[in-house]
Scaffold this active site. Structure first.
Site, PDB file in Angstrom:
ATOM      1  CG  ASP A  76      68.907 -59.138  12.159  1.00 24.50           C
ATOM      2  OD1 ASP A  76      68.615 -60.073  11.404  1.00 24.50           O
ATOM      3  OD2 ASP A  76      68.075 -58.282  12.512  1.00 24.50           O
TER       4      ASP A  76
ATOM      5  CB  CYS B  85      69.701 -62.772  10.525  1.00 25.08           C
ATOM      6  SG  CYS B  85      68.718 -62.543   9.021  1.00 25.08           S
TER       7      CYS B  85
ATOM      8  CD  GLU C  82      64.619 -52.804  10.501  1.00 21.19           C
ATOM      9  OE1 GLU C  82      65.033 -51.648  10.650  1.00 21.19           O
ATOM     10  OE2 GLU C  82      65.216 -53.803  10.960  1.00 21.19           O
TER      11      GLU C  82
ATOM     12  CB  CYS D  57      61.694 -63.191  11.613  1.00 24.63           C
ATOM     13  SG  CYS D  57      62.451 -61.601  11.190  1.00 24.63           S
TER      14      CYS D  57
END
Length: 276
Positions: free
Chosen positions: A21, A84, A164, A196
């Site tokens: 990913d 992903c 993230e 996602c």
């Protein structure tokens, strides 16, 4: 023309499963694979140097995905899981060409689309990165199996950077989720696909927004089950490995990946920097 029958007799159940990913999102899939297939060795590649993929060109996504695939093949993986959605939507054909039939390839869009198509769903919403939405692959894949389903896709590009950066259960993330999910495109949906692999990290907050009005699809579970079926079909399931090994390669070592991966896989995980 007949399709060529797959032959994986050269592979062994003891070989690891390769997963990749752009960052931490694929860990949601890896965690489900670990839960469902507790005796499998896993090799994970997080391309943290190039995230988010959703803002990259198709050509760049193809380059990253094929390089990682070739690396995982070099690590002797018996299957490749493209964990992903953006890589699946933009580089699945090229990954398949790189693999050249040597190992099974499992993506994160087609198993979910097929399952949704054959269940009772009328109005389906998909939230995903710009690159995934622009590809239209979810809509194409769902309607290939069931042309009566209405599919509305919405690009939600701020969610991956928020995840993230570690903004889970944070006012910033709540505001982003509310802004996206209140969009008129998703007004009449009965089912929401998190398009996602990062997004399941926010599934509780997404469910909180909807209450019981909308069914939120658990994509990682569907993908892990599909992988199990494929490995079982070709006699590649490892059920005799009491101490499986989990190895993580990153193209850039990040604190948030370290934090989330340890939460999912325990404190003994091995993180290794690998720039391809």
């Amino acid at each position: 023309m007949k399709t060529k029958k797959q032959d994986y007799s050269h592979l062994s159940p003891s070989q690891p499963i390769g997963i990749f990913d752009s960052g931490v999102g694929g860990l949601t899939v890896a965690k489900e694979i670990k839960r469902l297939l507790p005796h499998e060795d896993l090799i994970y590649f997080g391309d943290t140097k190039h995230l988010p993929y959703g803002e990259k060109s198709k050509e760049a996504i193809i380059e990253y995905s094929t390089k990682i695939t070739n690396f995982l093949l070099q690590q002797n993986c018996k299957a490749i899981v493209i964990a992903c959605n953006t890589a699946t939507a933009n580089a699945l054909n090229e990954v398949m060409q790189s693999v050249a039939g040597k190992v099974p390839v499992i993506d994160v869009i087609n198993p979910v689309a097929e399952k949704v198509s054959y269940e009772i769903h009328n109005n389906v919403g998909v939230i995903a990165t710009k690159a995934t939405v622009n590809s239209g692959l979810y809509k194409k894949s769902i309607r290939k199996h069931n042309k009566w389903i209405k599919v509305d896709e919405l690009a939600t590009p701020l969610l991956v950077p928020a995840i993230e950066e570690g903004f889970k259960n944070h006012p910033i993330t709540h505001a982003i989720i509310y802004n996206y999910l209140s969009n008129s495109k998703l007004k009449n949906i009965e089912t929401l696909i998190l398009g996602c692999t990062h997004y399941p990290l926010l599934i509780d907050e997404i469910k909180q927004y909807y209450g019981n009005r909308v069914r939120v699809i658990d994509s990682p579970n569907i993908v892990a089950n599909h992988l199990k079926i494929i490995l079982d079909k070709y006699n590649l399931l490892n059920d005799n490995n009491p101490k499986p090994n989990y190895h993580f390669y990153l193209s850039d070592l990040t604190k948030n990946f370290e934090k989330i991966s340890k939460k999912f896989f325990g404190k003994t995980i091995d993180l290794e920097l690998k720039v391809l």
